[in-house]
Design an enzyme around this catalytic site. Structure first.
Site, PDB file in Angstrom:
ATOM      1  CG  HIS A 196     -82.666  44.760 -44.456  1.00 35.55           C
ATOM      2  ND1 HIS A 196     -82.720  44.770 -42.989  1.00 35.55           N
ATOM      3  CD2 HIS A 196     -83.185  45.805 -44.677  1.00 35.55           C
ATOM      4  CE1 HIS A 196     -83.171  45.997 -42.471  1.00 35.55           C
ATOM      5  NE2 HIS A 196     -83.365  46.615 -43.515  1.00 35.55           N
ATOM      6  NE  ARG A 234     -85.598  47.514 -38.506  1.00 41.46           N
ATOM      7  CZ  ARG A 234     -85.454  47.940 -39.595  1.00 41.46           C
ATOM      8  NH1 ARG A 234     -85.931  47.424 -40.699  1.00 41.46           N
ATOM      9  NH2 ARG A 234     -84.778  49.013 -39.697  1.00 41.46           N
TER      10      ARG A 234
HETATM   11  P1  NAP Z   1     -93.263  55.811 -39.337  1.00 39.34           P
HETATM   12  O1  NAP Z   1     -93.358  57.007 -40.324  1.00 39.34           O
HETATM   13  O2  NAP Z   1     -92.841  56.053 -37.741  1.00 39.34           O
HETATM   14  O3  NAP Z   1     -94.695  55.224 -39.391  1.00 39.34           O
HETATM   15  C1  NAP Z   1     -94.763  54.032 -38.451  1.00 39.34           C
HETATM   16  C2  NAP Z   1     -96.194  53.754 -38.537  1.00 39.34           C
HETATM   17  O4  NAP Z   1     -96.771  52.540 -37.947  1.00 39.34           O
HETATM   18  C3  NAP Z   1     -97.368  54.752 -38.197  1.00 39.34           C
HETATM   19  O5  NAP Z   1     -98.642  54.881 -38.989  1.00 39.34           O
HETATM   20  C4  NAP Z   1     -97.680  54.350 -36.557  1.00 39.34           C
HETATM   21  O6  NAP Z   1     -98.981  54.586 -36.304  1.00 39.34           O
HETATM   22  C5  NAP Z   1     -97.747  52.731 -36.792  1.00 39.34           C
HETATM   23  N1  NAP Z   1     -97.553  52.022 -35.708  1.00 39.34           N
HETATM   24  C6  NAP Z   1     -96.681  51.988 -34.655  1.00 39.34           C
HETATM   25  N2  NAP Z   1     -97.067  51.361 -33.368  1.00 39.34           N
HETATM   26  C7  NAP Z   1     -97.901  51.004 -33.537  1.00 39.34           C
HETATM   27  C8  NAP Z   1     -98.949  50.008 -32.979  1.00 39.34           C
HETATM   28  N3  NAP Z   1     -98.447  49.624 -31.879  1.00 39.34           N
HETATM   29  N4  NAP Z   1    -100.159  49.771 -33.401  1.00 39.34           N
HETATM   30  C9  NAP Z   1    -100.600  50.075 -34.864  1.00 39.34           C
HETATM   31  N5  NAP Z   1     -99.715  51.058 -35.533  1.00 39.34           N
HETATM   32  C10 NAP Z   1     -98.650  51.265 -34.961  1.00 39.34           C
HETATM   33  O7  NAP Z   1     -92.470  54.803 -39.998  1.00 39.34           O
HETATM   34  P2  NAP Z   1     -92.010  54.542 -41.554  1.00 39.34           P
HETATM   35  O8  NAP Z   1     -90.854  55.445 -41.811  1.00 39.34           O
HETATM   36  O9  NAP Z   1     -93.285  54.422 -42.438  1.00 39.34           O
HETATM   37  O10 NAP Z   1     -91.349  52.903 -41.458  1.00 39.34           O
HETATM   38  C11 NAP Z   1     -91.730  51.797 -41.025  1.00 39.34           C
HETATM   39  C12 NAP Z   1     -90.623  50.887 -40.749  1.00 39.34           C
HETATM   40  O11 NAP Z   1     -90.207  50.338 -42.074  1.00 39.34           O
HETATM   41  C13 NAP Z   1     -89.212  51.374 -39.882  1.00 39.34           C
HETATM   42  O12 NAP Z   1     -89.513  51.517 -38.583  1.00 39.34           O
HETATM   43  C14 NAP Z   1     -88.577  50.249 -40.394  1.00 39.34           C
HETATM   44  O13 NAP Z   1     -88.654  49.117 -39.473  1.00 39.34           O
HETATM   45  C15 NAP Z   1     -88.904  49.722 -41.752  1.00 39.34           C
HETATM   46  N6  NAP Z   1     -88.150  49.908 -42.884  1.00 39.34           N
HETATM   47  C16 NAP Z   1     -87.529  48.662 -43.354  1.00 39.34           C
HETATM   48  C17 NAP Z   1     -86.800  49.025 -44.564  1.00 39.34           C
HETATM   49  C18 NAP Z   1     -86.383  47.800 -45.666  1.00 39.34           C
HETATM   50  O14 NAP Z   1     -85.339  47.964 -46.219  1.00 39.34           O
HETATM   51  N7  NAP Z   1     -86.946  46.714 -45.236  1.00 39.34           N
HETATM   52  C19 NAP Z   1     -86.263  50.160 -45.091  1.00 39.34           C
HETATM   53  C20 NAP Z   1     -86.984  51.520 -44.317  1.00 39.34           C
HETATM   54  C21 NAP Z   1     -87.681  51.075 -43.138  1.00 39.34           C
HETATM   55  P3  NAP Z   1     -99.312  56.265 -35.912  1.00 39.34           P
HETATM   56  O15 NAP Z   1     -99.534  56.824 -37.494  1.00 39.34           O
HETATM   57  O16 NAP Z   1    -100.795  56.200 -35.223  1.00 39.34           O
HETATM   58  O17 NAP Z   1     -98.263  56.788 -35.417  1.00 39.34           O
END
Ligand code: NAP
Length: 310
Positions: A273, A225
């Site tokens: 994006h 993000r």
């Molecule tokens: P997710 O499964 O919720 O994983 C989030 C990860 O971030 C987890 O490992 C979490 O730690 C870690 N995290 C959260 N807060 C943190 C903090 N304060 N300090 C350290 N680590 C932290 O999310 P996801 O499905 O992988 O998606 C990640 C992000 O990608 C989405 O939220 C979205 O913003 C982005 N995204 C972008 C696109 C694009 O096209 N550009 C598409 C889809 C998603 P824990 O493992 O300890 O919980």
């Protein structure tokens, strides 16, 4: 018969109409799917995209769950009118797309492809890149997407470190967590990939101080993000040459305004994006499975922790 409201931009409906109907049928859920309703109190489930316009959930007094089509839920997680369980999207298609985008952009920088693609002007100047095993890559965020990317990069033999909020373990990845872990991971990273959700804790994570922990010439790749990065600090680090390049897919304001300094910057690559998108066929099955679970009184998949913010 349940009523499912599909609340997303109209262009999405032709893409989702058949896959959703099929997936609900296969899950054994009898439902009618509507794209608008005059009787919000009769809606049982809301399939939701944040850019679909729905902001006030108050009238949906009987809705049992809101099922997001997006993985990132930062625009809805603080919505106080939403009292129902909120599930985010974890989709095999989304994951595959992100692995491809991240791997492609890491390889671009690792192999120094721009030297060849942007033209050498007749100069025979062989620069042999190191092997992946000698390239240190960091993935911040080891959730559904970060984990898949870290493992794909490790399978290509990159030297991969990962960082998350809580302790994680992944084959072939040096997993770190917490403040000290971040310092260790950034301090060694030639290429950093941001796959964190946007929360109160992660906003501006990559500020001047953290960018300063990166080795000279490091490359930042952000498909997470936009607000994970302090834009002014990033521009200063790029201008001074401390950072080698930033490949950015997400921004504080999207579309990225035409006058934004990222556009013309020689050390910035802007992508609109498109790192990865939810795929209707696979996503429809996730939605249908969650509706089936709700109907059967089983725990929902990918439930968002509202207090944690993701
Ligand atoms: P997710 O499964 O919720 O994983 C989030 C990860 O971030 C987890 O490992 C979490 O730690 C870690 N995290 C959260 N807060 C943190 C903090 N304060 N300090 C350290 N680590 C932290 O999310 P996801 O499905 O992988 O998606 C990640 C992000 O990608 C989405 O939220 C979205 O913003 C982005 N995204 C972008 C696109 C694009 O096209 N550009 C598409 C889809 C998603 P824990 O493992 O300890 O919980």
């Amino acid at each position: 018969m349940r009523t499912v409201l599909f609340s997303a931009p109209p262009a999405r409906w032709p893409q989702y109409r058949a896959p959703l109907a099929r997936a609900l049928d296969e899950a054994g859920v009898a439902a009618r799917i509507v794209t608008r309703t005059d009787a919000p109190g009769e809606v049982d489930y809301i399939v939701y995209a944040p850019n679909g316009g729905l902001r006030d959930f108050t009238p949906f007094s009987h809705a049992r769950a809101v099922l997001s089509l997006w993985a990132g839920v930062e625009t809805i997680v603080t919505n106080t009118t939403l009292t129902q369980p909120l599930c985010r999207m974890v989709d095999a298609g989304l994951e595959e797309g992100m692995v491809e985008w991240v791997t492609g952009h890491v390889l671009r920088h690792h192999l120094g492809m721009d030297r060849q693609i942007l033209g050498q002007n007749g100069v025979w100047d062989p620069v042999v890149p190191p092997l992946a095993r000698d390239r240190r890559v960091a993935v911040l965020g080891l959730g559904a997407l970060g984990r898949a990317c870290a493992q794909a990069l490790a399978a290509l033999r990159f030297d991969v470190a990962g960082w998350s909020r809580t302790a994680r373990a992944l084959d072939g990845v040096d997993c770190q967590h917490g403040a000290e872990g971040l310092r260790r991971v950034l301090g060694r990273a030639e290429i950093v990939v941001l796959l964190l959700p946007l929360t109160a804790e992660t906003e501006n994570l990559m500020d001047a101080e953290r960018l300063g922990w990166l080795p000279e010439g490091a490359v930042l790749i952000n498909p997470g993000r936009g607000a994970l990065i302090d834009d002014a600090a990033l521009l200063a680090a790029l201008d001074s040459g401390r950072l080698g390049h930033a490949t950015l897919d997400v921004f504080r304001t999207e579309p990225l305004p035409p006058a934004h300094p990222f556009w013309p910057h020689p050390r910035v690559t802007v992508t609109p994006h498109i790192a990865s998108e939810t795929r209707p066929d696979t996503a429809a099955r996730v939605i249908a499975e969650n509706i089936r679970r709700a109907e059967a009184g089983e725990p929902l998949l990918f439930l968002v922790d509202r207090a944690r913010g993701y």
